[in-house]
Design a protein around this motif. Structure first.
Motif, PDB file in Angstrom:
ATOM      1  N   PRO A  82      22.503  19.098  -2.386  1.00  0.00           N
ATOM      2  CA  PRO A  82      23.432  18.591  -3.397  1.00  0.00           C
ATOM      3  C   PRO A  82      22.867  17.307  -3.990  1.00  0.00           C
ATOM      4  CG  PRO A  82      24.257  18.150  -1.191  1.00  0.00           C
ATOM      5  CD  PRO A  82      23.051  19.003  -1.026  1.00  0.00           C
ATOM      6  N   ARG A  83      23.017  17.144  -5.315  1.00  0.00           N
ATOM      7  CA  ARG A  83      22.409  15.994  -5.969  1.00  0.00           C
ATOM      8  C   ARG A  83      23.338  15.405  -7.006  1.00  0.00           C
ATOM      9  NH1 ARG A  83      18.174  17.447  -9.277  1.00  0.00           N
ATOM     10  NH2 ARG A  83      17.670  15.248  -9.446  1.00  0.00           N
ATOM     11  N   MET A  84      23.370  14.096  -7.044  1.00  0.00           N
ATOM     12  CA  MET A  84      24.031  13.390  -8.133  1.00  0.00           C
ATOM     13  C   MET A  84      22.995  13.174  -9.228  1.00  0.00           C
ATOM     14  SD  MET A  84      26.760  11.945  -9.371  1.00  0.00           S
ATOM     15  CE  MET A  84      27.872  11.419  -8.085  1.00  0.00           C
ATOM     16  N   TYR A 123      22.929  20.496   3.043  1.00  0.00           N
ATOM     17  CA  TYR A 123      24.279  19.925   2.946  1.00  0.00           C
ATOM     18  C   TYR A 123      24.529  18.892   4.032  1.00  0.00           C
ATOM     19  CZ  TYR A 123      25.936  22.512  -1.005  1.00  0.00           C
ATOM     20  OH  TYR A 123      26.124  22.956  -2.298  1.00  0.00           O
ATOM     21  N   GLY A 173      30.981  17.506 -13.478  1.00  0.00           N
ATOM     22  CA  GLY A 173      30.916  16.065 -13.709  1.00  0.00           C
ATOM     23  C   GLY A 173      31.526  15.683 -15.023  1.00  0.00           C
ATOM     24  N   TYR A 204      28.032  10.965 -14.836  1.00  0.00           N
ATOM     25  CA  TYR A 204      27.950  11.395 -13.445  1.00  0.00           C
ATOM     26  C   TYR A 204      28.089  12.909 -13.393  1.00  0.00           C
ATOM     27  CZ  TYR A 204      28.646   6.640 -11.597  1.00  0.00           C
ATOM     28  OH  TYR A 204      28.502   5.323 -11.276  1.00  0.00           O
ATOM     29  N   ASN A 205      27.115  13.576 -12.783  1.00  0.00           N
ATOM     30  CA  ASN A 205      27.197  15.022 -12.612  1.00  0.00           C
ATOM     31  C   ASN A 205      26.668  15.396 -11.234  1.00  0.00           C
ATOM     32  OD1 ASN A 205      27.901  16.432 -15.404  1.00  0.00           O
ATOM     33  ND2 ASN A 205      26.646  14.630 -15.821  1.00  0.00           N
ATOM     34  N   LEU A 206      27.441  16.194 -10.523  1.00  0.00           N
ATOM     35  CA  LEU A 206      27.045  16.637  -9.188  1.00  0.00           C
ATOM     36  C   LEU A 206      26.563  18.077  -9.267  1.00  0.00           C
ATOM     37  CD1 LEU A 206      26.945  15.972  -6.148  1.00  0.00           C
ATOM     38  CD2 LEU A 206      29.270  16.905  -5.967  1.00  0.00           C
ATOM     39  N   LYS A 207      25.358  18.310  -8.766  1.00  0.00           N
ATOM     40  CA  LYS A 207      24.819  19.664  -8.711  1.00  0.00           C
ATOM     41  C   LYS A 207      24.974  20.202  -7.289  1.00  0.00           C
ATOM     42  CE  LYS A 207      20.647  22.439  -8.900  1.00  0.00           C
ATOM     43  NZ  LYS A 207      19.169  22.435  -8.893  1.00  0.00           N
ATOM     44  N   LEU A 208      25.626  21.359  -7.165  1.00  0.00           N
ATOM     45  CA  LEU A 208      25.841  21.993  -5.874  1.00  0.00           C
ATOM     46  C   LEU A 208      25.239  23.399  -5.905  1.00  0.00           C
ATOM     47  CD1 LEU A 208      29.602  21.062  -5.389  1.00  0.00           C
ATOM     48  CD2 LEU A 208      27.639  19.916  -4.366  1.00  0.00           C
TER      49      LEU A 208
END
Length: 959
Positions: free
Chosen positions: A29-31, A12, A136, A151-155
């Protein structure tokens, strides 16, 4: 196996504070943005596969989106993993059929929220170690998950994280306030459902004339699709260069007939002849041509059976009718200035040859989807080796010319531990239990659209009839069609099928080509794949676009068939027969373009792995067949580079791994009887075995240079450094030891003979042995071929570092590329420390019959942590172990190489460097504490192991 809190914090910090921090960081974390390299679907399925529960909150769901998850959901159900989905009826986007499909998935609970303006898109996957969240713009549609710009954020979070707790609380509140979906709810929704008119732009390019129509100034006009524009330009350019023949290779369903009509339109012949092998093809082709070309109905005539419109301007004839002596004499050789040969792979037959020898057209066009299927007849010479244009399945999917497909490789019926195979008796193929199994799978994976239009391919005629009777008894409407049925019977069945009167046509092979039924929305394969060509022909029956079909469902029942390795060949179009590439195609989720997906149930996938591992693909007869095909295609003797660049033929390294060098192969198959000296044989064997793969390109550059003139050692080293290659003094010394044969063992020296280079006063010269070999023009040509192949192949390796992560290497490769003085692979065993490096080689699934002393307990605890065991009879005080531990603490790298099992041969995936977790060091005993002493430790990988390779290694081996 728990997630490391410190590494997660580092991830992070890297993701949200400073991307340049130099700390071990896992689960960053990845876009995620859909692209050719990755997509939301792949990342999401990675997490879904290892979850213990999941929650999804999305406004919109399509059949295609749900289809992309079904195989993974099936595997989760076997583990008793359940999930919950909250969705909506917002804008009436979700069709009633989608809710019915959701109810058919046993491990999902579904509720519908009435919250106004509900537009959420959140996916959460929990396992006992961590939780992954995707937030996203992607709804649960195949386009949003795989193709659209999203657009999708992976957490990643531990369960006590504030964000995941906030999501959980919001989801629970929404869940409790939502309506459960059951059969009664779906029935009520279906009765009140009215599809909202939505603005949709769809590329309609199917082999149906209405889909080519555009509104022009003077009314509807027909225009080519994107592929056809390119092909028409290619044909025009071909003729401008003086060529009068051309072959178009185009995937089934991409509009070959209209392409031919468009080319006739631009060529403007005085008269045209269209040749086909079936009468029903003539009727459709004539109709297509008449809708595009100017002329009265009488200008378009049939020459077949009772119809003999011999004077028509545009004549459509069956080969069987026209080739008869009396019929052919009715025409002069110059009657047609443009001739089209449909399904041109058949044109080597005597009937075709008789017609083509008779006529003398200004231009001859051949069209085929399968040029490889020539039945030993050589068709390329008929078209003067002029391949005007080529579009294969992958390209057609990418261009959206075809309907996308979702392929499901499922496990065939199993009883008493035995899965269907090619020796299974008919009674078991059509038993009540197997039919129960078939229907369970077919109904689970479903079809796109409201009406089922299914096509089943089975093994033999009797099975077709008995299966049809059994399905009819269970309420389906089906008909078996085989080669014994007349043309009229087939046409009647097809009309009944298209009108919705039949759910399935069950057949053997008669629908492989020449049949156009765009309505087909499900293809079921109930026989082994003996040919990748036939597989694609059968798959292609359902790939034509159709108004009520978003995608094609393909359900392939995979049993214990020896030819299962053909399945990835067919699906990817990669006919290299390179086993590593075939395995990778199974673990790579992005092997097909667009929204299409390939999905395998776990047991079915293992069946394919077994087939790949155990099937010999280098039989001389098969290699000779491939060679002849490529030779015919090129019109000359193929080079190794020709093999490497042509997707339709075997990888040249399959040949070089079986034979010492290419010339030896050519001599074995009697393509040449030229003899070469023993010295030349040895040099070709060395280049083929050590240089051609291009794992380190510097040797190749040096040989290319010294063949022309002696090379200054320092000048060469500086030039390689300037070009960005990994080059140190140790590297240069290693390269020279390789080419002077100082690196090799005595056994290799017997094969390789004299060195290739020598150093005189800091100048590198070719040796007399190499110079002598180069004087033979044939040997010179083959040396150049090998160096060219090495240059091309080197592109798959990162030449700025000694080793490329995720590529495969042998122990011998490791010795060379880690710049050891000698090849010590024969005494390396599992690992060896030397020259400041320690490579470790791990066979992940060891043969149960091997001795207990080498049954190590190596295992990945997760993608970032490897539990590793030393050799037996080792303690923390052993000199060997102390040397490795002390050297590593001072910076000596440890390199990790892994293969799944011994069936993969001698090569291992290089997974990068590992760092010893000294806190994990401990002594134990093998065989559950009763065996010999061993040292255990955890290795922290410098970067997480590629997930697809990790899955491949971890998957169980079905014996």
């Amino acid at each position: 196996m728990g997630i490391n809190k410190e590494n997660l914090l580092n991830a992070y910090e890297h993701g949200f504070v400073d991307q340049n921090i130099d700390k071990v960081a896992h689960h960053p974390p990845r876009m995620i943005i859909n692209s050719r390299e990755e997509n939301v679907l792949s990342s999401m399925l990675d997490e879904m596969e290892v979850c213990d529960s999941f929650s999804i909150s999305v406004a919109f769901i399509t059949e295609g989106g749900l289809a992309t998850l079904k195989t993974t959901l099936h595997e989760l159900a076997k583990r008793k993993v359940k999930g919950r989905i909250i969705t909506s009826t917002y804008l009436n986007f979700n069709k009633p059929k989608v809710f019915k499909a959701l109810l058919g998935i046993p491990n999902i609970d579904v509720r519908v929220t009435g919250k106004e303006g509900f537009h959420a898109k959140g996916y959460v996957f929990r396992n006992r170690h961590y939780t992954s969240m995707f937030i996203g713009s992607s709804n649960l549609t195949d386009a949003a998950l795989k193709k659209n710009y999203e657009y999708n954020l992976k957490l990643t979070s531990l369960e006590n994280g504030a964000v995941i707790q906030h999501f959980n609380n919001q989801f629970e509140a929404l869940w409790n306030d939502s309506v459960p979906v059951d059969d009664a709810w779906v029935d009520a929704y279906a009765q009140s459902y009215v599809e909202e008119p939505m603005q949709r732009t769809v590329l309609e390019v199917i082999e149906d004339r209405s889909k080519y129509r555009y509104r022009g100034a003077e009314g509807p006009v027909i225009k080519p699709n994107a592929m056809q524009y390119e092909a028409l330009n290619a044909l025009d350019q071909l003729r401008r260069t003086g060529k009068n023949k051309g072959l178009v290779i185009s995937a089934t369903g991409t509009g070959k007939t209209y392409l031919a009509a468009f080319d006739v339109q631009q060529f403007r012949p005085r008269r045209m002849l269209f040749l086909a092998h079936r009468e029903q093809i003539l009727d459709k082709s004539r109709n297509d041509f008449s809708n595009l070309l100017e002329g009265s109905p009488s200008d378009f005539g049939i020459f077949s059976g009772n119809q003999k419109a011999a004077d028509a301007k545009y004549l459509f004839a069956t080969v069987q009718t026209l080739s008869r002596e009396g019929n052919l004499r009715r025409f002069n050789p110059d009657d047609f200035d443009y001739i089209i040969v449909d399904e041109a792979h058949r044109s080597g037959a005597d009937t075709y040859a008789k017609i083509l020898d008779h006529f003398n057209p200004s231009f001859l066009l051949g069209m085929t989807a399968t040029p490889e299927r020539t039945d030993d007849a050589e068709i390329f010479s008929l078209f003067d080796y002029n391949i005007a244009y080529e579009i294969r399945l992958q390209q057609a999917l990418e261009e959206e010319i075809l309907a996308p497909f979702h392929y499901f490789g499922v496990t065939d019926y199993e009883k008493d531990g035995q899965i269907i195979d090619d020796t299974t008796a008919l009674g078991r193929l059509t038993s009540s239990e197997r039919i129960d199994h078939l229907l369970e799978k077919i109904e689970y994976y479903g079809h796109s659209g409201e009406v089922l239009h299914g096509l089943m391919f089975v093994s033999n005629r009797q099975e077709a009839h008995e299966l049809s009777e059994a399905l009819n008894a269970r309420g389906y409407s089906t008909k078996a069609l085989t080669g014994l049925h007349t043309q009229a019977e087939r046409q009647q069945a097809v009309r009944q099928f298209e009108n919705g009167g039949l759910d399935y046509i069950i057949t053997v092979d008669i629908f492989n080509e020449g049949v156009d039924i765009p309505a087909i929305n499900q293809v079921v394969m109930l026989r082994q794949t003996k040919s990748s060509i036939v597989f694609i022909q059968q798959l292609g029956r359902g790939l034509r676009k159709y108004d009520d079909k978003e995608y094609l469902t393909v359900i392939d029942f995979i049993g214990n068939y020896k030819n299962n390795y053909m399945i990835p060949i067919a699906l990817t179009g990669d006919k290299s027969y390179n086993k590593d590439r075939l395995r990778k195609s199974l673990i790579n989720r992005n092997t097909v373009s667009g929204v299409s997906t390939i999905n395998f149930e776990a047991v079915a996938k293992e069946k394919i792995y077994q087939s790949i591992n155990t099937t010999p693909v280098n039989r001389q007869s098969f290699l000779k067949e491939m060679h002849i095909y490529l030779k015919n295609k090129l019109g000359r003797m193929p080079t190794l580079l020709d093999y490497y660049k042509d997707v339709d033929v075997i990888d040249p390294f399959v040949i070089l791994h079986k034979y010492s060098y290419y010339l030896e192969f050519l001599m074995k198959i009697k393509e040449t009887d030229l003899n070469i000296t023993h010295n030349s044989r040895q040099i070709l064997a060395f280049l083929s075995g050590e240089i051609a793969e291009g794992k380190r390109i510097i040797e190749t550059h040096l040989l290319k240079a010294v063949i022309k003139a002696p090379v200054g050692l320092q000048d060469f080293q500086l030039e390689m450094h300037r070009q960005g290659y990994h080059m140190t003094d140790d590297t240069m010394r290693s390269v020279l030891r390789m080419l002077t044969h100082q690196f090799h063992t005595q056994q290799d020296l017997k094969k390789y003979g004299e060195p290739l280079v020598e150093i005189v006063e800091d100048t590198i010269h070719p040796t007399r042995a190499l110079s002598d070999a180069l004087e033979d023009p044939l040997v010179y040509d083959h040396i150049v071929q090998l160096l060219e192949l090495s240059m091309e192949s080197s592109a798959q390796y990162n030449q700025t570092t000694p080793l490329t992560i995720n590529q495969k290497y042998s122990r011998k490769d490791a010795c060379r590329l880690l710049e050891w003085d000698k090849d010590e692979s024969s005494t390396m065993y599992g690992y060896k420390y030397k020259h400041g490096t320690c490579p470790i080689f791990i066979t992940y699934h060891k043969d149960e019959t091997i001795e207990e002393t080498i049954q190590y307990e190596d295992q990945f605890l997760d993608q970032s942590t490897l539990r590793w065991a030393t050799r037996s009879n080792r303690t923390l005080q052993s000199k060997e172990i102390r040397t490795i531990l002390d050297a590593h603490s001072k910076g000596a790298p440890i390199h990790i190489f892994v293969k799944k099992n011994d069936d993969e041969g001698t090569d291992f995936y290089y997974l990068g460097q590992g760092r010893i977790d000294y806190d994990s060091l401990h002594e134990t005993k093998m065989n559950d504490g009763f065996g010999k002493p061993v040292v255990m430790m955890n290795m922290v990988m410098e970067r997480p192991v590629d997930y697809e390779i990790y899955k491949y290694l971890e998957s169980s081996m079905q014996k």
